[in-house]
Design an enzyme around this catalytic site. Structure first.
Site, mmCIF file in Angstrom:
data_model
loop_
_atom_site.group_PDB
_atom_site.id
_atom_site.type_symbol
_atom_site.label_atom_id
_atom_site.label_comp_id
_atom_site.label_asym_id
_atom_site.label_seq_id
_atom_site.Cartn_x
_atom_site.Cartn_y
_atom_site.Cartn_z
ATOM 1 N N GLU A 143 -9.598 -10.353 -7.468
ATOM 2 C CA GLU A 143 -8.669 -9.231 -7.279
ATOM 3 C C GLU A 143 -7.478 -9.334 -8.235
ATOM 4 O OE1 GLU A 143 -9.881 -8.735 -2.562
ATOM 5 O OE2 GLU A 143 -7.854 -9.382 -3.060
ATOM 6 N N HIS A 203 -2.020 -5.418 1.649
ATOM 7 C CA HIS A 203 -3.319 -6.077 1.478
ATOM 8 C C HIS A 203 -3.101 -7.558 1.234
ATOM 9 C CE1 HIS A 203 -7.324 -7.062 -0.077
ATOM 10 N NE2 HIS A 203 -6.709 -7.719 -1.038
ATOM 11 N N TYR A 230 -12.645 -1.774 -2.950
ATOM 12 C CA TYR A 230 -13.099 -1.828 -1.560
ATOM 13 C C TYR A 230 -14.619 -1.663 -1.440
ATOM 14 C CZ TYR A 230 -8.304 -1.958 0.177
ATOM 15 O OH TYR A 230 -7.021 -2.340 0.469
ATOM 16 N N LYS A 272 0.824 -1.210 0.000
ATOM 17 C CA LYS A 272 0.000 0.000 0.000
ATOM 18 C C LYS A 272 0.863 1.268 0.000
ATOM 19 C CE LYS A 272 -3.894 -2.285 2.356
ATOM 20 N NZ LYS A 272 -4.825 -2.177 3.510
HETATM 21 N N1 UDP Z 1 -9.502 -0.230 7.543
HETATM 22 C C1 UDP Z 1 -9.541 0.974 8.253
HETATM 23 N N2 UDP Z 1 -10.188 1.008 9.457
HETATM 24 C C2 UDP Z 1 -10.806 -0.077 9.999
HETATM 25 C C3 UDP Z 1 -10.759 -1.300 9.272
HETATM 26 C C4 UDP Z 1 -10.099 -1.340 8.068
HETATM 27 O O1 UDP Z 1 -8.996 1.972 7.788
HETATM 28 O O2 UDP Z 1 -11.380 0.011 11.091
HETATM 29 C C5 UDP Z 1 -8.795 -0.288 6.248
HETATM 30 C C6 UDP Z 1 -7.440 -0.966 6.368
HETATM 31 O O3 UDP Z 1 -6.524 -0.342 5.456
HETATM 32 C C7 UDP Z 1 -7.764 -2.382 5.957
HETATM 33 C C8 UDP Z 1 -8.805 -2.152 4.858
HETATM 34 O O4 UDP Z 1 -9.566 -1.046 5.331
HETATM 35 O O5 UDP Z 1 -6.620 -3.089 5.524
HETATM 36 C C9 UDP Z 1 -9.719 -3.326 4.573
HETATM 37 O O6 UDP Z 1 -10.316 -3.737 5.781
HETATM 38 P P1 UDP Z 1 -10.437 -5.277 6.150
HETATM 39 O O7 UDP Z 1 -11.329 -5.388 7.330
HETATM 40 O O8 UDP Z 1 -10.791 -6.060 4.918
HETATM 41 O O9 UDP Z 1 -8.952 -5.629 6.647
HETATM 42 P P2 UDP Z 1 -7.816 -6.544 5.977
HETATM 43 O O10 UDP Z 1 -8.494 -7.654 5.234
HETATM 44 O O11 UDP Z 1 -7.009 -5.638 5.076
HETATM 45 O O12 UDP Z 1 -7.005 -7.037 7.142
HETATM 46 MG MG MG Z 2 -10.013 -7.626 3.850
#
Ligand code: UDP
Ligand code: MG
Length: 146
Positions: free
Chosen positions: A135, A124, A58, A18
């Site tokens: 993806e 990610h 997203y 990222k």
């Molecule tokens: N994110 C955020 N705040 C939150 C949860 C997620 O900014 O409370 C962002 C973070 O960059 C995260 C992305 O949104 O990686 C996608 O969220 P997800 O819950 O899918 O987490 P991941 O799969 O990336 O661990």
């Molecule tokens: Mg995720």
């Protein structure tokens, strides 16, 4: 002839380094961790998401309070997108990156070392085989996958 069993999907995952990881100069170290963990790089590119691409990528989070900030962050600078291959790629890669919030990420994980916080969390990783395929196709054409 190739065997009919399609193991390609289940052995692959998709990742993005990222904007914070690039900004902070961590991309080499993160790619090194990925390779040392046994992942093969099937596709890789240095690119930048448009706002429309980040919104689509997203879309599942579009109702969440952090969506606007997430799109802004993910379009704030270049990323490195990659398709990775390994047995149990999705699960093993999620274990390698650690919890979303680096404060909760296990020792030795990419996010523990390199994430700034829960939003700017360096990397990610796809959460399922199905999403890994979606993806990967979102970012790469078949001629870019080796
Ligand atoms: N994110 C955020 N705040 C939150 C949860 C997620 O900014 O409370 C962002 C973070 O960059 C995260 C992305 O949104 O990686 C996608 O969220 P997800 O819950 O899918 O987490 P991941 O799969 O990336 O661990
Ligand atoms: Mg995720």
């Amino acid at each position: 002839m190739h065997p009919k069993i399609d193991t390609m999907t289940t052995n692959r995952t998709f990742t993005m380094l990222k904007p914070d990881a690039i900004e902070n100069g961590h991309m080499g170290k993160i790619i090194d961790m990925i390779i040392n963990a046994g992942f093969q790089i099937k596709a890789m590119k240095y690119t930048k998401l448009s706002v429309a691409q980040a919104q689509e990528f997203y879309a599942v989070h579009s109702e969440r309070p952090f969506y606007g900030e997430l799109v802004e962050y993910m379009t704030s600078g270049p990323i490195i997108a990659a398709i990775l291959e390994k047995e149990n790629a999705v699960t093993d890669f999620r274990n390698l990156i650690g919890a979303t919030d680096p404060a909760e990420a296990a020792e030795g994980t990419i996010r523990k070392y390199y994430a700034e916080n829960k939003g700017r969390n360096a990397v990610h990783g796809s959460d399922s085989d199905e999403n890994a395929a979606i993806e990967g196709e979102f970012h790469f054409s078949s001629s870019e996958i080796f």
